[in-house]
Motif scaffolding. Sequence first.
Motif, PDB file in Angstrom:
ATOM      1  N   ARG A  14      -3.451  -4.017  -1.186  1.00 47.78           N
ATOM      2  CA  ARG A  14      -2.322  -3.472  -0.569  1.00 47.78           C
ATOM      3  C   ARG A  14      -1.267  -3.490  -1.302  1.00 47.78           C
ATOM      4  NH1 ARG A  14      -3.986  -0.582   1.286  1.00 47.78           N
ATOM      5  NH2 ARG A  14      -2.555   0.081   2.835  1.00 47.78           N
ATOM      6  N   LEU A  38       4.574   5.897   2.528  1.00 44.55           N
ATOM      7  CA  LEU A  38       4.482   7.003   3.679  1.00 44.55           C
ATOM      8  C   LEU A  38       5.575   6.808   4.805  1.00 44.55           C
ATOM      9  CD1 LEU A  38       0.821   7.836   3.661  1.00 44.55           C
ATOM     10  CD2 LEU A  38       2.611   9.514   2.671  1.00 44.55           C
ATOM     11  N   LYS A  79      -7.095   2.783  -5.113  1.00 47.83           N
ATOM     12  CA  LYS A  79      -8.093   3.522  -5.670  1.00 47.83           C
ATOM     13  C   LYS A  79      -8.664   3.066  -7.304  1.00 47.83           C
ATOM     14  CE  LYS A  79      -7.422   5.133  -1.690  1.00 47.83           C
ATOM     15  NZ  LYS A  79      -8.289   4.984  -0.683  1.00 47.83           N
ATOM     16  N   GLY A 133       0.812  -1.438   0.114  1.00 43.52           N
ATOM     17  CA  GLY A 133      -0.070   0.222  -0.014  1.00 43.52           C
ATOM     18  C   GLY A 133       0.921   1.078  -0.068  1.00 43.52           C
ATOM     19  N   SER A 134       0.250   2.281  -0.477  1.00 48.53           N
ATOM     20  CA  SER A 134       1.082   3.604  -0.459  1.00 48.53           C
ATOM     21  C   SER A 134       1.257   4.140   1.107  1.00 48.53           C
ATOM     22  CB  SER A 134       0.591   4.660  -1.256  1.00 48.53           C
ATOM     23  OG  SER A 134      -0.845   5.094  -1.119  1.00 48.53           O
ATOM     24  N   LEU A 135       0.435   3.470   2.167  1.00 48.00           N
ATOM     25  CA  LEU A 135       0.911   3.851   3.526  1.00 48.00           C
ATOM     26  C   LEU A 135       2.029   3.481   3.754  1.00 48.00           C
ATOM     27  CD1 LEU A 135      -2.503   2.997   5.312  1.00 48.00           C
ATOM     28  CD2 LEU A 135      -1.471   5.178   5.109  1.00 48.00           C
ATOM     29  N   ASP A 154       2.230  12.840  -3.403  1.00 50.66           N
ATOM     30  CA  ASP A 154       1.322  11.580  -3.440  1.00 50.66           C
ATOM     31  C   ASP A 154       0.191  11.613  -4.616  1.00 50.66           C
ATOM     32  OD1 ASP A 154      -0.377   9.705  -2.365  1.00 50.66           O
ATOM     33  OD2 ASP A 154      -0.336  10.459  -0.510  1.00 50.66           O
ATOM     34  N   ASN A 200      -6.898  14.940  -1.563  1.00 48.17           N
ATOM     35  CA  ASN A 200      -7.768  14.534  -0.370  1.00 48.17           C
ATOM     36  C   ASN A 200      -7.645  15.508   0.690  1.00 48.17           C
ATOM     37  OD1 ASN A 200      -8.881  13.061   1.520  1.00 48.17           O
ATOM     38  ND2 ASN A 200      -7.596  11.236   1.315  1.00 48.17           N
ATOM     39  N   ILE A 209      -0.669  16.429  -2.511  1.00 48.39           N
ATOM     40  CA  ILE A 209      -1.334  15.500  -3.331  1.00 48.39           C
ATOM     41  C   ILE A 209      -1.920  16.293  -4.174  1.00 48.39           C
ATOM     42  CG2 ILE A 209      -3.282  13.754  -2.858  1.00 48.39           C
ATOM     43  CD1 ILE A 209      -3.292  14.390   0.255  1.00 48.39           C
ATOM     44  N   TYR A 223      -4.752   9.316  -6.042  1.00 46.06           N
ATOM     45  CA  TYR A 223      -5.988   9.345  -6.889  1.00 46.06           C
ATOM     46  C   TYR A 223      -5.961   9.693  -8.052  1.00 46.06           C
ATOM     47  CZ  TYR A 223      -7.736   9.267  -2.064  1.00 46.06           C
ATOM     48  OH  TYR A 223      -7.856   8.606  -0.592  1.00 46.06           O
ATOM     49  N   TYR A 260      -4.804  14.518   3.974  1.00 43.77           N
ATOM     50  CA  TYR A 260      -5.043  13.054   4.240  1.00 43.77           C
ATOM     51  C   TYR A 260      -4.692  13.005   5.801  1.00 43.77           C
ATOM     52  CZ  TYR A 260      -4.261   8.014   4.345  1.00 43.77           C
ATOM     53  OH  TYR A 260      -4.265   6.664   4.717  1.00 43.77           O
TER      54      TYR A 260
HETATM   55  C1  LIG Z   1      -3.694  10.897   0.078  1.00 44.48           C
HETATM   56  C2  LIG Z   1      -3.479   9.256   0.325  1.00 44.48           C
HETATM   57  N1  LIG Z   1      -2.310   8.798   0.158  1.00 44.48           N
HETATM   58  C3  LIG Z   1      -2.122   7.233   0.763  1.00 44.48           C
HETATM   59  C4  LIG Z   1      -3.162   6.640   1.065  1.00 44.48           C
HETATM   60  C5  LIG Z   1      -2.920   5.332   1.423  1.00 44.48           C
HETATM   61  O1  LIG Z   1      -3.415   4.430   0.445  1.00 44.48           O
HETATM   62  P1  LIG Z   1      -3.153   2.934   0.409  1.00 44.48           P
HETATM   63  O2  LIG Z   1      -2.242   2.397   1.318  1.00 44.48           O
HETATM   64  O3  LIG Z   1      -4.228   1.950   0.309  1.00 44.48           O
HETATM   65  O4  LIG Z   1      -2.408   2.928  -0.928  1.00 44.48           O
HETATM   66  C6  LIG Z   1      -4.295   7.062   0.918  1.00 44.48           C
HETATM   67  C7  LIG Z   1      -5.690   6.597   1.521  1.00 44.48           C
HETATM   68  O5  LIG Z   1      -6.771   6.847   1.295  1.00 44.48           O
HETATM   69  C8  LIG Z   1      -4.581   8.394   0.770  1.00 44.48           C
HETATM   70  O6  LIG Z   1      -5.763   9.136   0.595  1.00 44.48           O
END
Ligand SMILES: Cc1ncc(COP(=O)(O)O)c(C=O)c1O
Length: 402
Positions: A250, A107, A243, A102-104, A210, A182, A177, A213, A128
């Motif tokens: 993930r 981050l 998305k 996931g992009s979490l 980021d 977001n 973003i 979306y 976010y």
């Molecule tokens: C701006 C942004 N970055 C990162 C994420 C993390 O997403 P994911 O880990 O599902 O890729 C979200 C999730 O809603 C988001 O809104």
Amino acid sequence: MSSASFDFAPLLPAGLPAPAARWSGRVKFDFTGGNNDADRLPLEGLIAAAEAVLRREGRTLSTYGLNSGPQGYRPLREFLVAKLKADAGMACTADDILITSGSLQALDLVNGTLLERGDTVIIEENCYQGSINRLTRRGVTPVGIPLDREGMRIDALSNALDALKRKGIRPKYIYTIPTVQNPTGTILPVGRREAMLRLSAAHGVPIFEDDCYCDLIWSGERPPAIHALSECGGVIHIGSFSKSIAPALRVGYIVAPWDAMSRMLALKTDGGSGALEQMVLAEYCAAHFFKHVPVLRRSLRAKLETLMESLNEHFGRAAEFDDPKGGIFLWVKLPEGVDAMKLYQPALAAGVAINPGPEWSVNKDASRNWMRLCFASPSHEEIHQGVAALAEVCRREFGVPA
Ligand SMILES: Cc1ncc(COP(=O)(O)O)c(C=O)c1O
């Protein structure tokens, strides 16, 4: 001894986050989170892709990293190289990409590489929650830059960078973003992207882009990524399949220069992100991604129309919003007297979950009467009924809508 009787409390280190609440199931009308439209999940395509890829190269699951190394399944990185070039104008190679859980996780890896307690970063004022919380937890100060209808305000960014410089503070990055922000749904125009890059170069502060979306723009056309416009490599770009395909898979990614990437790789000690997900995505996306996404976008746009109509019908002028350029959220302003943090609980009790504005902003005061509504996951009927129920709670608690 049963685990319930053992006392873990004295063993917990200082500084742990507050305990998580136990999940009690989804509420009837859920406008929270970043869940996607279940009806648009390309299920048959994913099943066929899983079968094909497993039959062809399933035995590579016997190795960590699928014979592709620690940066992730190579065919998926190759798909991304082509996609990022076609959509976002980015010139990168598979070696510049790290697949993440996931992009979490992206981050976390970027933050782990660049941040330490006491640092300062620049972010969009409304932003976010997952990004804001990660900074707070690390003891990093976010400086919020106001947005207008075209995303982060460059005049305010310039002033903030100057003000920090006068105090001897060099922020670690400018997090943005830019492509369907977001929660505001704005898109930063090319001119502002270029201006941001000029400020980044002048102040020696990298940009953390980021693009979670970016596939969900109604018009289907996006400006080039900030990464694509950069001439000096000072941009770290992250993205996600959450998305465009499905969040539960993930799978996200980082595009970064090797100097930064090698540090992130050293921090990514999980033995590689889920292999099956990467294989299925690579197989599915190479053949179907560009056909699937417009179908998803049309479905999301239709749900947004239902949400906007429902708000107009049940809240009237008490709910103000801009029609977002894409995405899965509507950022809604309620009258001054409404405290979204106090609306949240009674709404939940009535079966409606919303994201209160202050949780999505570094300016808690200015966002007190705002809420974020996700329209991707509920059905049209649920959107309609949920907004009606929310209006009723809001009327009872705050006297609005009149
Ligand atoms: C701006 C942004 N970055 C990162 C994420 C993390 O997403 P994911 O880990 O599902 O890729 C979200 C999730 O809603 C988001 O809104």
